[in-house]
Design a protein around this motif. Structure first.
Motif, PDB file in Angstrom:
ATOM      1  N   ASP A 247      19.461  77.639  69.087  1.00  0.00           N
ATOM      2  CA  ASP A 247      20.689  76.846  68.965  1.00  0.00           C
ATOM      3  C   ASP A 247      21.471  77.042  70.253  1.00  0.00           C
ATOM      4  OD1 ASP A 247      23.812  76.780  68.156  1.00  0.00           O
ATOM      5  OD2 ASP A 247      22.692  75.391  66.899  1.00  0.00           O
ATOM      6  N   ASP A 248      22.184  75.996  70.669  1.00  0.00           N
ATOM      7  CA  ASP A 248      22.892  76.053  71.944  1.00  0.00           C
ATOM      8  C   ASP A 248      23.851  77.237  72.020  1.00  0.00           C
ATOM      9  OD1 ASP A 248      21.576  73.759  72.709  1.00  0.00           O
ATOM     10  OD2 ASP A 248      23.152  72.423  71.999  1.00  0.00           O
ATOM     11  N   ALA A 249      24.672  77.419  70.973  1.00  0.00           N
ATOM     12  CA  ALA A 249      25.661  78.503  70.986  1.00  0.00           C
ATOM     13  C   ALA A 249      24.978  79.859  71.035  1.00  0.00           C
ATOM     14  CB  ALA A 249      26.566  78.403  69.762  1.00  0.00           C
ATOM     15  N   TYR A 250      23.898  80.008  70.269  1.00  0.00           N
ATOM     16  CA  TYR A 250      23.202  81.292  70.240  1.00  0.00           C
ATOM     17  C   TYR A 250      22.464  81.558  71.554  1.00  0.00           C
ATOM     18  CZ  TYR A 250      24.153  80.895  65.231  1.00  0.00           C
ATOM     19  OH  TYR A 250      24.773  80.753  64.014  1.00  0.00           O
ATOM     20  N   THR A 251      22.077  80.503  72.250  1.00  0.00           N
ATOM     21  CA  THR A 251      21.462  80.679  73.571  1.00  0.00           C
ATOM     22  C   THR A 251      22.461  81.313  74.536  1.00  0.00           C
ATOM     23  OG1 THR A 251      19.956  78.801  73.260  1.00  0.00           O
ATOM     24  CG2 THR A 251      20.405  79.484  75.528  1.00  0.00           C
ATOM     25  N   LYS A 252      23.697  80.834  74.497  1.00  0.00           N
ATOM     26  CA  LYS A 252      24.744  81.398  75.362  1.00  0.00           C
ATOM     27  C   LYS A 252      25.075  82.828  74.941  1.00  0.00           C
ATOM     28  CE  LYS A 252      26.698  76.804  76.149  1.00  0.00           C
ATOM     29  NZ  LYS A 252      27.851  75.893  75.877  1.00  0.00           N
ATOM     30  N   GLU A 253      25.124  83.061  73.644  1.00  0.00           N
ATOM     31  CA  GLU A 253      25.390  84.407  73.145  1.00  0.00           C
ATOM     32  C   GLU A 253      24.306  85.376  73.601  1.00  0.00           C
ATOM     33  OE1 GLU A 253      26.433  85.691  68.743  1.00  0.00           O
ATOM     34  OE2 GLU A 253      24.252  85.520  68.983  1.00  0.00           O
ATOM     35  N   THR A 254      23.053  84.965  73.467  1.00  0.00           N
ATOM     36  CA  THR A 254      21.936  85.819  73.843  1.00  0.00           C
ATOM     37  C   THR A 254      21.929  86.096  75.340  1.00  0.00           C
ATOM     38  OG1 THR A 254      20.643  84.920  72.011  1.00  0.00           O
ATOM     39  CG2 THR A 254      19.424  86.077  73.737  1.00  0.00           C
ATOM     40  N   ALA A 255      22.268  85.087  76.139  1.00  0.00           N
ATOM     41  CA  ALA A 255      22.322  85.279  77.593  1.00  0.00           C
ATOM     42  C   ALA A 255      23.365  86.335  77.952  1.00  0.00           C
ATOM     43  CB  ALA A 255      22.646  83.957  78.276  1.00  0.00           C
ATOM     44  N   GLU A 256      24.498  86.319  77.266  1.00  0.00           N
ATOM     45  CA  GLU A 256      25.548  87.304  77.534  1.00  0.00           C
ATOM     46  C   GLU A 256      25.112  88.698  77.097  1.00  0.00           C
ATOM     47  OE1 GLU A 256      28.836  89.457  78.491  1.00  0.00           O
ATOM     48  OE2 GLU A 256      28.214  87.473  79.220  1.00  0.00           O
ATOM     49  N   LEU A 257      24.481  88.809  75.926  1.00  0.00           N
ATOM     50  CA  LEU A 257      24.005  90.115  75.472  1.00  0.00           C
ATOM     51  C   LEU A 257      22.911  90.655  76.401  1.00  0.00           C
ATOM     52  CD1 LEU A 257      23.893  89.467  71.619  1.00  0.00           C
ATOM     53  CD2 LEU A 257      25.439  91.026  72.825  1.00  0.00           C
ATOM     54  N   ARG A 258      22.040  89.779  76.838  1.00  0.00           N
ATOM     55  CA  ARG A 258      20.995  90.192  77.777  1.00  0.00           C
ATOM     56  C   ARG A 258      21.610  90.704  79.074  1.00  0.00           C
ATOM     57  NH1 ARG A 258      16.106  86.262  80.049  1.00  0.00           N
ATOM     58  NH2 ARG A 258      14.958  87.888  81.179  1.00  0.00           N
ATOM     59  N   ARG A 259      22.633  89.983  79.572  1.00  0.00           N
ATOM     60  CA  ARG A 259      23.299  90.415  80.803  1.00  0.00           C
ATOM     61  C   ARG A 259      23.879  91.824  80.648  1.00  0.00           C
ATOM     62  NH1 ARG A 259      28.016  91.302  82.731  1.00  0.00           N
ATOM     63  NH2 ARG A 259      29.073  90.755  80.777  1.00  0.00           N
ATOM     64  N   GLN A 260      24.514  92.065  79.501  1.00  0.00           N
ATOM     65  CA  GLN A 260      25.114  93.375  79.274  1.00  0.00           C
ATOM     66  C   GLN A 260      24.058  94.478  79.193  1.00  0.00           C
ATOM     67  OE1 GLN A 260      27.877  93.378  75.971  1.00  0.00           O
ATOM     68  NE2 GLN A 260      28.810  91.424  76.568  1.00  0.00           N
ATOM     69  N   LEU A 261      22.950  94.209  78.505  1.00  0.00           N
ATOM     70  CA  LEU A 261      21.911  95.221  78.321  1.00  0.00           C
ATOM     71  C   LEU A 261      21.196  95.557  79.630  1.00  0.00           C
ATOM     72  CD1 LEU A 261      20.394  93.993  74.927  1.00  0.00           C
ATOM     73  CD2 LEU A 261      21.692  96.093  75.305  1.00  0.00           C
ATOM     74  N   GLU A 262      21.065  94.564  80.500  1.00  0.00           N
ATOM     75  CA  GLU A 262      20.319  94.770  81.746  1.00  0.00           C
ATOM     76  C   GLU A 262      21.203  95.198  82.915  1.00  0.00           C
ATOM     77  OE1 GLU A 262      16.483  91.789  81.144  1.00  0.00           O
ATOM     78  OE2 GLU A 262      18.154  91.142  82.425  1.00  0.00           O
ATOM     79  N   ALA A 263      22.524  95.127  82.741  1.00  0.00           N
ATOM     80  CA  ALA A 263      23.452  95.314  83.868  1.00  0.00           C
ATOM     81  C   ALA A 263      23.278  96.636  84.592  1.00  0.00           C
ATOM     82  CB  ALA A 263      24.896  95.171  83.376  1.00  0.00           C
ATOM     83  N   ASP A 264      22.998  97.715  83.867  1.00  0.00           N
ATOM     84  CA  ASP A 264      22.916  99.038  84.492  1.00  0.00           C
ATOM     85  C   ASP A 264      21.493  99.568  84.582  1.00  0.00           C
ATOM     86  OD1 ASP A 264      25.868  99.851  84.865  1.00  0.00           O
ATOM     87  OD2 ASP A 264      25.786  99.090  82.814  1.00  0.00           O
ATOM     88  N   GLY A 265      20.525  98.673  84.406  1.00  0.00           N
ATOM     89  CA  GLY A 265      19.132  99.053  84.610  1.00  0.00           C
ATOM     90  C   GLY A 265      18.513  99.873  83.495  1.00  0.00           C
ATOM     91  N   LEU A 266      19.167  99.945  82.313  1.00  0.00           N
ATOM     92  CA  LEU A 266      18.633 100.749  81.219  1.00  0.00           C
ATOM     93  C   LEU A 266      17.620  99.976  80.368  1.00  0.00           C
ATOM     94  CD1 LEU A 266      21.859 102.585  80.006  1.00  0.00           C
ATOM     95  CD2 LEU A 266      20.073 103.421  81.560  1.00  0.00           C
TER      96      LEU A 266
END
Length: 517
Positions: A369-388
């Motif tokens: 779903d469009d909204a969930y795609t944006k939500e997932t992109a933001e969560l992915r960004r947060q999880l990957e931000a510090d290389g963990l």
């Protein structure tokens, strides 16, 4: 004398104007006969009530089937629907008995009996599909019918049992039409609810007409309604703008909802508080990269709800820091208490204590779903931000998504949740109890003991402390991370009445309240 006549004429003029206004607000005897078109992005998993435990399916069940009990809009105590009366026998809260109405028939014309009720409940539990509602009845030992009386025998106290019977899980089916050991397939329904399913095309359209044989808690059935299903919220928005639908619910895009103007003369907007929540769920089975509690705590230390609320959902949701949302008994904020702000340094320490190599690769699935795609992109960004973490994202159609997380195919996944009944138990047993509907492999003896403790009291205020302990345990074990709680929006054309009663933030969809003005 002339002045008196003028006053009389003025009063008559006011009365005529008032009458015109009232006429415009009430359904007319000459109202349109066309079906009201209702648009939604929810999806029906199964027309068989033994086969689904999701918002889209249960919305249909509340219109096509009856349960022994039901909830009036805004009520917290259920009342009889297919039943004439119901109540616990004795003080142990382990025997619940109902007397069936004597004037009920299925849409086919066959008379409903207590044996149909017994068959429906036992069949649902026996079939026990992965995405079905049997999880609601872990304490039900058996069902016994005799004459018009149905007796439910429980293995332990359950003060919420009447509320569970009032949900889609309590839907009564015709035992002559639904096989005992498998789901019914096809596009037909044999129920006794306020509507009959005239036609159905999965994922496209459901055509409902009033059931002239209906008898129950409702004083009236509605007008014909056609439900149209859309894969994406943007598709629903296009249908609304082009006039293809008269009512929209669950859900227009967040950007559209944020810009709605309650004073717009061209539409009716109902915005109400809701207990709909969304969680980031973790597969905790052995062998999963998220099996270690410290890894899950590391994720909880990273998640920042601010960008989700403000950027992704345009402030149409509120941050949630607990399994049980605001407005429910026992609500607390263990995820704010334990993880008050994003803390990458703490997350790194937890990953080191877990002994995992970083970045840790995980699969993250969500319903397409469009909204969930944006939500997932933001969560992915947060999880990957510090290389963990290194996150592989999968967008999956709803029915395949349900089957996938039930089979343990994903390491993490996001799932929305609507309350089945107005009690905090609806957020505990189905989500973190044994054999939960989330199918993430989480089990805890202490959690099950706390859930059992909350079911002992008819006075639900006495459960508050147990629910707070339960939520604290979720914050410690982190089988999931609560993300947000949202408001409920219904948007309709001005010539449709009753849209403000369509939803009260639960799984009941009151299509019978809709009418033409």
């Amino acid at each position: 004398m002339r002045s008196i006549r003028l006053r009389i004429l003025a009063i008559l003029a006011v009365l005529v104007i008032a009458g015109v206004v009232a006429w415009q607000l009430l359904p007319s005897n000459e109202a349109k006969s066309d079906p009201i078109m209702v648009g939604t992005t929810d999806e029906v998993t199964s027309l068989d009530p033994a086969g689904a435990y999701d918002a889209g399916s249960w919305a249909m069940y509340s219109n096509l089937y009856q349960s022994l009990m039901t909830f009036k809009s805004g009520a917290i105590v259920p009342e009889p629907d297919a039943a004439e009366s119901c109540g616990f026998i004795g003080q142990k809260l382990q025997t619940y008995q109902c007397k069936l109405r004597d004037d009920l028939t299925f849409a086919s014309g066959r008379k409903m009996t207590a044996a149909d009720v017994e068959y429906s409940i036992e069949r649902m539990i026996k079939i026990k599909t992965d995405v079905g509602p049997s999880v609601l009845f872990p304490s039900l030992k058996n069902v016994v019918s005799e004459g018009r009386t149905i007796t439910f025998n429980l293995s332990s106290r359950d003060a919420t049992f009447p509320q569970k019977l009032a949900t889609g899980a309590g839907s009564i089916v015709d035992r002559n039409e639904y096989p005992a050991d498998k789901l019914r397939t096809g596009t037909t329904v044999d129920g006794s609810g306020p509507y009959v399913l005239k036609s159905y095309e999965p994922g496209v359209e459901a055509e409902l007409v009033p059931n002239t044989r209906y008898k129950g808690a409702l004083k009236k059935t509605g007008v014909p309604v056609t439900v149209r299903y859309y894969k994406q919220s943007d598709e629903l928005l296009a249908a609304w703008k082009s006039g293809q639908v008269d009512v929209t619910h669950r859900q227009l895009p967040p950007s559209t909802l944020a810009e709605l103007n309650p004073g717009d003369p061209d539409m009716r907007i109902t915005e109400s508080d809701s207990a709909e929540i969304r969680n980031l769920v973790f597969n905790v089975r052995a062998g999963s990269p998220l099996a270690d509690k410290k890894v899950r705590q590391a994720i909880a230390s990273i998640i920042d709800r601010g960008p989700l609320v403000a950027d992704v959902y345009k402030s149409t949701v509120e941050p949630l820091y607990s399994l049980i949302p605001q407005g429910y008994i026992g609500h607390s904020t263990p995820f704010f208490d334990a993880y008050p702000a994003p803390d990458p340094a703490r997350a790194k320490r937890l990953m080191q204590e877990a002994g995992v190599q970083t970045p840790l690769h995980i699969t993250f699935a969500y319903r397409a779903d469009d909204a969930y795609t944006k939500e997932t992109a933001e969560l992915r960004r947060q999880l990957e931000a510090d290389g963990l973490f290194k996150v592989s994202v999968k967008a999956v159609d709803w029915q395949d998504f349900q089957k996938g997380y039930a089979a343990g195919k994903y390491d993490a996944y996001t799932v929305g949740w609507l309350p089945d009944y107005p009690d905090p138990d609806t957020f505990s047993q189905p989500l973190v109890g044994r054999d939960s509907s989330l199918h993430n492999g989480y089990t805890s003896k202490k959690m099950d003991e706390l859930i059992t403790a909350t079911l002992q009291y008819s006075d639900r205020s006495r459960t508050s402390e147990d629910f707070k302990q339960l939520q604290a345990l979720v914050g410690e074990d982190v089988p999931l991370v609560p993300l947000w709680q949202k408001k409920d929006y219904v948007v309709s054309k001005t010539d449709v009445s009753g849209s403000q009663y369509l939803s009260d933030g639960t799984g009941i969809w009151r299509l019978w309240e809709l009418n033409w003005i």
